[in-house]
Motif scaffolding. Structure first.
Motif, PDB file in Angstrom:
ATOM      1  N   SER A   1     -23.901 -23.490 -15.090  1.00 24.54           N
ATOM      2  CA  SER A   1     -23.419 -22.795 -13.905  1.00 24.54           C
ATOM      3  C   SER A   1     -23.234 -23.712 -12.701  1.00 24.54           C
ATOM      4  N   ALA A   2     -23.812 -24.880 -12.740  1.00 24.71           N
ATOM      5  CA  ALA A   2     -23.756 -25.780 -11.600  1.00 24.71           C
ATOM      6  C   ALA A   2     -22.700 -26.850 -11.811  1.00 24.71           C
ATOM      7  N   SER A   3     -22.493 -27.626 -10.756  1.00 23.52           N
ATOM      8  CA  SER A   3     -21.570 -28.741 -10.863  1.00 23.52           C
ATOM      9  C   SER A   3     -22.139 -29.769 -11.820  1.00 23.52           C
TER      10      SER A   3
ATOM     11  N   THR B   1     -25.162 -21.332  -7.739  1.00 28.43           N
ATOM     12  CA  THR B   1     -24.857 -22.765  -7.791  1.00 28.43           C
ATOM     13  C   THR B   1     -25.416 -23.471  -6.558  1.00 28.43           C
TER      14      THR B   1
END
Length: 938
Positions: free
Chosen positions: A76-78, A699
């Motif tokens: 879900s994150a960068s 995020t």
């Protein structure tokens, strides 16, 4: 010049004497119905201790569970954030030291008490040389070692304390529990309520948000004495207390039922530190079959009182307390330990207060700031637990982090006296003996090493007072009269009032309830026995009762205009004093103030003046016309001991704390929401939902660019948290006052910043509102103003900050050395964050404040050695860009960072994110968003 009247106080000097808790039975709100016990309370203690939710395994703490789902986070994150968090994906699910987990059998055989991390099993000879207080830090590090928040290197630092402590190394520490009082506890509960809202908005279950360690909140800081010297004073003052604080009390009552692992002790139950000593302290925890030493951090400086019970405890700021509540480690410098050897025993008529004033003077002279003080020697066995607690309580006055008395047989006796069960006491003794944390005065001990040494023969302690302005300015009783005359003569200062000789005999005439009266310099107008320093000690309290009883029998009376006060520290004190018919109330301070033992407070109240030599002059005239001297009413040590033996009984403690769950109709009648989420009232000026999680997503935001930022404030050296944090009364011309007036609050109802700590809108407006603020922008003018650089306007700091925000500009602060020194205050970091400050560039930071800035997502930067704003030619009118990597995985603790200005200057700074944990906080925008995301993703 009005007469210099005196206040004789038997109290802790840091707490306002207007704040007391009447010893009325009160109802403690029970935890949520589905909570289960977290430790093993004795059967006689009726309140179940709730345990953390099943999703939080004890051994690995928060990190063990928050970093167990990194693959989900990575999706879900960068990608940069995912790489950064994978650094910690190896966070241990198994403690490195599990091989030393050892079973603890019962003395008589049968089922074992539980298992514990055995220090002897390490087979390391360095352990025997460690002070007992350091062994508690060592056990905590071993038990919580997950190789992320607490590492093997941290354990080694503590093991090698003898060599590593002088190097000022930092270690993480996870206390076993957190203690709050109502003033400082409200913001912590506000933040927990806000966390629940945020988790709910992220689509997760808000019931996941609960303290991960036991939290006890005692409401004891809100009472003022409006009614005195009347039979209904306690009830009348309690009613006024509830009227003034109904909104805050209702919020805390909601929290007591909404959160598991949180216990709220309502007003009227006692002083926080005495309730902690008599009831809340475990000494040894049994949490799910794992045994470990009790330790506590509290949001009150006198949390140290618990050190007298062998429980390591000290005061911290709100952010550190919240971090501990949420399972995060506290960063602390591994302290030096001063060994204080006690020998002999106190002479007849000498009290624990006399001892503590002597010890305070010795330790202030020795220099113990930032250190532990550990008491040892045969003299320790001559001190009662209450005497030890009195000495430990005064740690803030002598400057130590704590004054620690290791557990011995006297400790065990006190646990039995205060109603702890035989099984609990047996567990405490068995565990501490097995883990080399118990002192047996009948055995030869291995020699421990201390950083430095002091020694006191208790037989040399004399009756004394301290004052008239500072607690460490000790005056022996025999020299009190001459010292008072010196203070009148001396220049104005800590020991002087500069009263001209011709004015020292001045008499002021007045009418008291229609009766003519006179007072002069040195006359007593207040005699108060209050707060935690003495009110937990039955020897001095009953000693005071005996003085009053003897005086009453002789027909002596206190002048009617002297305001007398007694604030029992708990319902137990009231019970054992009821046997001696001794009552009183409480009141604020006056100009000349002396700290003295409770019996001396009574004696001086009877004399009516401090201008008296008790050895030569009579205190008063008896009912049969004879002169009464000090010696005629002063009880012997044997008399006091006999009264204590017959008046202080275990059943008193049991019945008092059983009654806590039943009484106090005013608390029970408070109507509060039963919802999981708190129903915020937008019109409230006391409790407000803070904006920490506004527009938050799952995020993490990652590093935020600081580009072309303006300087909000340009400081020199030694800006303290008192300069930064809102404190005291609300000035009528301040932004906070304007905010309140706009909402219909009259000036008489402004109250203080302290009472409104639960409202971020007030506190943000009070940040940098100190009238003694020195800001270079103002070129010598002192006050809470700054220059809005683009327009050149001189504005209140908050107004300038909001103007920058509305214009879309970031801000930074320039500072000199020791930025953030002084007491740790959570709003000294929360306030600047809410004002939009993105970074502070300073020559150096106070350690805890730097950590607090990191916890709020503010970048702490240090100028390089030999450089500062002046040497670099920075005026503060420049615009600043901080060249921090945009990928968090490219940032390392302590790395160099380049800062440039729009005027062409460029200089290097040291990034003061000092640990990987602090980088994780920054990546998420602060500790609160960090914890919220990690819990929401479970």
């Amino acid at each position: 010049m009005p007469p210099l009247t005196s206040a004789l106080l038997s109290r802790s000097t840091t707490g306002s004497s207007t704040r007391v808790s009447a010893a009325a039975a009160a109802a403690i709100s029970r935890p949520a119905a589905d909570a289960a016990p977290s430790s093993s309370p004795p059967p006689s203690r009726p309140i179940p201790r709730p345990r953390p939710s099943p999703a939080s395994p004890f051994a690995s703490g928060l990190a063990g569970r928050l970093f167990s789902g990194h693959r989900a986070t990575a999706r879900s994150a960068s990608s940069a954030t995912a790489v950064f968090e994978r650094r910690f994906a190896s966070a241990a699910t198994r403690n490195t030291y599990d091989e030393i987990l050892t079973g603890l059998g019962r003395p008589g055989g049968g089922e074992e008490f539980g298992k514990y991390y055995s220090l002897p099993a390490l087979s390391d000879p360095r352990i025997d040389r460690l002070p007992y207080s350091i062994r508690i830090l060592l056990e905590s590090a071993i038990r919580n070692c997950d190789d992320f928040q607490v590492t093997g290197k941290d354990v080694e630092k503590i093991l090698d304390w003898e060599n590593s402590a002088p190097k000022q190394v930092e270690i993480p520490f996870k206390p076993a529990r957190v203690l709050l009082q109502d003033f400082t506890g409200v913001p912590a509960v506000v933040d927990l309520a806000c966390l629940r809202d945020a988790v709910s908005k992220l689509g997760s279950d808000p019931n996941k948000i609960n303290p991960l360690v036991p939290v006890d909140l005692v409401i004891d800081h809100s009472v003022q004495v409006d009614v005195a010297r009347s039979q209904n004073a306690v009830q009348a003052n309690m009613e006024l207390e509830f009227h003034r604080n109904k909104e805050r009390f209702g919020f805390l009552k909601w929290g007591s039922s909404a959160f598991r692992n949180m216990l709220v002790v309502p007003p009227g139950s006692g002083i926080v530190h005495q309730v902690n000593l008599e009831y809340l302290a475990r000494v040894v925890f049994n949490n799910g079959g794992i045994l470990y030493p009790d330790s506590v951090v509290g949001t009150d400086s006198h949390t140290t009182m618990i050190d007298g019970l062998g429980v390591a405890g000290w005061g911290v700021g709100g952010i550190e307390a919240e971090a501990a509540m949420l399972g995060q480690p506290m960063s602390m410098v591994l302290p030096g330990v001063v060994g204080f050897k006690l020998s002999g025993k106190l002479r007849n008529g000498v009290t624990a207060t006399d001892l503590v004033l002597t010890v305070t003077q010795m330790l202030r002279k020795h220099g113990v700031v930032g250190k532990f003080v550990e008491f040892y020697g045969q003299g320790m066995s001559e001190l009662s637990l209450a005497d030890r607690a009195t000495i430990a309580n005064m740690s803030p006055e002598y400057g130590a982090t704590m004054g620690f008395f290791p557990v011995d047989a006297k400790t065990l006796d006190y646990l039995k006296l205060t109603g702890r069960s035989d099984d609990t006491v047996a567990m405490v003794e068995s565990y501490l003996r097995a883990n080399k944390m118990f002192v047996d005065h009948n055995q030869v001990e291995a020699e421990r090493v201390y950083s430095s040494y002091l020694e006191l023969n208790l037989e040399e302690v004399e009756p004394c007072l301290s004052g008239p302005k500072r607690p460490h300015d000790r005056v022996t009783l025999k020299n009190m009269k001459s010292d008072w005359h010196s203070c009148l003569d001396n220049n104005v200062g800590f020991k002087g009032f500069a009263v001209p000789k011709e004015s020292q005999g001045k008499v002021a005439e007045f009418s008291f309830h229609g009766t003519p009266a006179k007072i002069k310099h040195g006359d007593v107008v207040i005699a108060a026995i209050t707060s935690c320093t003495n009110t937990s000690n039955p020897n001095v309290m009953l000693g005071a009762a005996l003085v009053a009883k003897k005086a009453c029998e002789l027909g002596l009376e206190v002048k009617p205009w002297i305001k007398t006060s007694l604030a029992p520290g708990s319902g137990v004190v009231k019970k054992y004093l009821d046997k001696r018919n001794f009552e009183g109330r409480v009141h604020p301070l006056t100009r000349a103030n002396y700290l003295a033992s409770p019996p001396l407070v009574v004696a001086y109240a009877l004399a009516g003046t401090v201008n008296i030599d008790f050895e030569k002059e009579p205190i008063g005239i008896s009912k049969d016309g004879k002169e009464v001297y000090f010696r005629d009413i002063w009880p012997s040590t044997e008399e006091i001991a006999e009264v204590v033996k017959t008046s202080v009984l275990p059943d008193m403690f049991k019945s008092t704390y059983e009654a806590i769950t039943k009484g106090n109709p005013m608390w029970n009648e408070l109507s509060v929401s039963t919802r999981t989420l708190y129903p915020w009232d937008p019109s409230s000026t006391y409790i407000h939902e803070p904006p920490y999680f506004k527009d938050m997503t799952m995020t993490p935001p990652g590093p935020r660019p600081v580009k072309d930022a303006y300087c909000l404030l340009n400081f020199g050296d030694s800006i303290t948290t008192d300069h930064i944090s809102p404190a005291g009364s609300i000035h009528p011309d301040s932004p906070a006052a304007k905010f309140l007036k706009e909402r219909g609050v009259e000036r008489k109802d402004f109250n203080s910043y302290g009472s409104r700590r639960g409202n971020d809108e007030i506190m943000a407006r009070g940040t940098f509102a100190n009238i003694r603020l020195v800001n270079k922008f103002l070129k010598g003018e002192v006050g809470p103003k700054t220059i809005h650089v683009p327009s050149g306007e001189k504005l209140a700091v908050f107004d300038a900050a909001m103007k920058y925000k509305n214009e879309g500009h970031d801000t930074i602060i320039l500072a000199g050395a020791e930025y953030g020194s002084g007491s740790s205050r959570d709003w000294a970091a929360k306030g600047p964050m809410l004002q939009g400050v993105k970074a502070v560039i300073a020559k150096s930071f106070e350690r805890i404040h730097r950590s607090n800035l990191a916890g709020m997502g503010i970048i702490p930067l240090c100028f390089k050695a030999g450089e500062d704003a002046d040497t670099l030619g920075l005026t503060g009118h420049e615009r600043y860009t901080i060249h921090l990597p945009t990928n968090v995985s490219d940032i390392k603790p302590g790395q160099d960072v380049t800062v440039t200005t729009d005027t062409g200057k460029s200089f290097a700074c040291t990034l003061r994110f000092d640990t990987e944990v602090e980088l994780a906080y920054y990546d998420h925008g602060g500790i609160l968003p960090y914890v919220t995301r990690k819990i929401a993703e479970q």
